[in-house]
Enzyme design. Sequence first.
Site, PDB file in Angstrom:
ATOM      1  N   ASN B 378       0.819  -1.198   0.000  1.00  0.00           N
ATOM      2  CA  ASN B 378       0.000   0.000   0.000  1.00  0.00           C
ATOM      3  C   ASN B 378       0.864   1.264   0.000  1.00  0.00           C
ATOM      4  OD1 ASN B 378      -1.912   1.985   0.355  1.00  0.00           O
ATOM      5  ND2 ASN B 378      -3.061   0.881   1.900  1.00  0.00           N
ATOM      6  N   ASP B 379       1.530   1.535   1.118  1.00  0.00           N
ATOM      7  CA  ASP B 379       2.288   2.784   1.218  1.00  0.00           C
ATOM      8  C   ASP B 379       3.395   2.901   0.178  1.00  0.00           C
ATOM      9  OD1 ASP B 379       0.683   3.464   3.336  1.00  0.00           O
ATOM     10  OD2 ASP B 379       2.042   2.636   4.830  1.00  0.00           O
ATOM     11  N   VAL B 380       4.003   1.751  -0.204  1.00  0.00           N
ATOM     12  CA  VAL B 380       5.138   1.816  -1.130  1.00  0.00           C
ATOM     13  C   VAL B 380       4.710   2.100  -2.569  1.00  0.00           C
ATOM     14  CG1 VAL B 380       6.588   0.318   0.274  1.00  0.00           C
ATOM     15  CG2 VAL B 380       5.185  -0.681  -1.520  1.00  0.00           C
ATOM     16  N   ALA B 419       1.044   3.038   7.512  1.00  0.00           N
ATOM     17  CA  ALA B 419       1.299   4.409   7.921  1.00  0.00           C
ATOM     18  C   ALA B 419      -0.004   5.145   8.205  1.00  0.00           C
ATOM     19  CB  ALA B 419       2.092   5.131   6.840  1.00  0.00           C
TER      20      ALA B 419
END
Lengths: 88, 452
Positions: B378-380, B419
């Site tokens: 997700n965040d990456v 995050a």
Amino acid sequence: MDTLYIFILSAFVGWLVIGRVPALLHTPLMAATNAISGISLVGSILLAGGDHGTVPTILGTVAVAAASINVIGGFLITDRMLKMFRKP
Amino acid sequence: MMSWLYLLASVLLILGLQGLTDPRGARRGIQLAALGMLAAVGGTLLSPELRTYLWIALGIFTGGAIGAAMAIYMPMTAMPQRIALSHAFGALAAVLVGVAEHLHRAAELSTLQHAALGFEVLFGSLTVTGSLMAFAKLQELLPTAPIVYPFQNATNLGLFGATVLLYWALMTTPTSTPLLLGMAALGLVVGILMVLPIGGADMPVVVSLLNSYAGLAASATGFALGNQVLIIAGALDGASGFILSILMCRAMNRSFTNVLFGAFGTPTATTSHADQTIRSVTLEDAAVQLAYARKVVVVPGYGMAVSQAQQTVRELAEQVAAHGGEVEFAIHPVAGRMPGHMNVLLAEANIPYDQLKEMEQVNPEFPSTDVALVVGANDVVNPAAREDKSSPLYGMPILDADRARSVIVLKRSMKPGFAGVENPLFALPNCALLFGDARETLGRLVARMKAL
């Protein structure tokens, strides 16, 4: 002073060599250095077998056990991991 | 004899690490390093200082059995926990040696040796509890979200300051046992409090940093005992942990201070996704897209490990290849919970390592990619890191999956990533979501592709 020389130079060698390890192998690298940090085994052995009295012997024996977990477990698991990296 | 064996050990350890710079020589390298360790232990066993081997044998046998059992039965998904736990063991050994050395020969030590001994006990003790905390968070015995309370940073810094003061007091009266034990106790408390506010997504940094501390503690033991092989091996370990923590911080565009004191991952002030229009894709459509794609890039994240989807991902990759497409895997440096975790999981699933691409290699390829398949990441892949200055992720280097012609995201739910930040990728016109458990969905995709 000699010991400081050794420390600085080996940290430098470590920096140069490990800086070139590809991200692909970062987990095995960590497992390997973890096994290497089990080098405390050396200090623990001298303590456990040195006959310095009851308390140091007990502490030494526990330290030998803790460090052995890292050394033996660490090298075995690194090898198990590296075995899985299949050649293209 | 002993010093020759120590010299041999040091050379073999360095050669072993050198082997890890190339996957082809890595296994041989690690065997050389193990041989080096054997030489170091053998040399020590020859030491004239030793009076009895009974306790040594008992310790090695017990520890070896535990270590071997862990090495054989620990699943690869649990590797981050396993590493965190063993940092605690290494540091524990260093602390115990330090305390015992102090107890039985404090009067004989030089000033430098006292300084090293104090350092060893201080760093060792905070590494023991810090690593146990990291273990508990990774094993999810504790909540992975940061645990915060008012004046946390002030409290932590104050306690750390007090520990340093105790160290200084110990240097003025180095033979004082209460001072040494007091410092160790405070170090244990600091280790716990330091890791409390650090969230799951930052664990790669913490685990690397603790790796470095464990090495430094071992090196300090070497200074205190005047033992070269301890100093060398500890320094190698310290350097490695330090390099990895720098790489991890860089991969998240964060500073050490920010990771350690930022309490990142607190879900604050995130934009609601109420105004996002999300498009979902049917299994059938996704299977057709993948089957006719000439180039597919899979972006795996920790979610893949959670649903144990590695094998199914490989089957899918084989199906794409069977339909004439090319498959690569894009690995972000902080995907997963420790450096390089995804690579190990995919290697375990029998994916050849030349298909595993690092971020810099793969990013220029996304514009010519037909389908980017995001599995549990997700965040990456959050483009806000590139574009939105107000995003907490802004500046973090990401995988440019959004630049692929079409993006399919496998997702369990609309929950934001680790995050706690919303992902505008999901609302892009070229992106579609496929809801469900990653392994199940992939399995169904494979079945549909086979039928095509």
